[in-house]
Design an enzyme around this catalytic site. Sequence first.
Site, short mmCIF file in Angstrom:
data_model
loop_
_atom_site.label_atom_id
_atom_site.label_comp_id
_atom_site.label_asym_id
_atom_site.label_seq_id
_atom_site.Cartn_x
_atom_site.Cartn_y
_atom_site.Cartn_z
N LYS A 71 -46.96 82.95 49.58
CA LYS A 71 -46.69 81.53 49.78
C LYS A 71 -46.05 80.95 48.53
CE LYS A 71 -50.21 78.54 49.55
NZ LYS A 71 -51.29 77.59 49.88
N SER A 121 -30.29 80.20 57.25
CA SER A 121 -31.32 80.85 56.45
C SER A 121 -31.84 79.88 55.41
CB SER A 121 -30.79 82.09 55.75
OG SER A 121 -29.75 81.72 54.87
N TYR A 175 -35.14 82.96 57.76
CA TYR A 175 -35.28 84.14 56.92
C TYR A 175 -34.82 83.81 55.51
CZ TYR A 175 -30.30 84.68 57.95
OH TYR A 175 -28.95 84.47 58.09
#
Length: 129
Positions: free
Chosen positions: A9, A25, A58
Amino acid sequence: MQITLLKSKLHRVTTTHSELDYEGSCAIDGHFLEVAGIREYEQIQIYNVNNGNRFTTYAIRAEENTGIISVNGAAAHKAAPGDLLIIATYASMDEKEAEEFKPIMVYFDEKNQITHTRNTIPKQMQQLA
């Protein structure tokens, strides 16, 4: 049986760019990717602290040590420069692996500088009014 756990994270990073016309992205400072163990092209979940948007995209590598967090393509509608984000990855593993697994959590200040890392979240305590 497989279980899905938080793998890594980036906590409260600030969006630096929002590029609608860039190929989709999220570009992330390469140093941040390395510290968090996030691979380029890995699926990421993004949680926008400012507006509550949650979305999947992504990761792509941005230049190292620039602090860049650029939300690109259609996702640019979900985050604006200055928005605080939580960027998370998850991993599936069996119960035995899960017993020993610890995530990598990277924390940031308002200038997208890493302040510290952890592999546990402090227990949430009841707050007295």
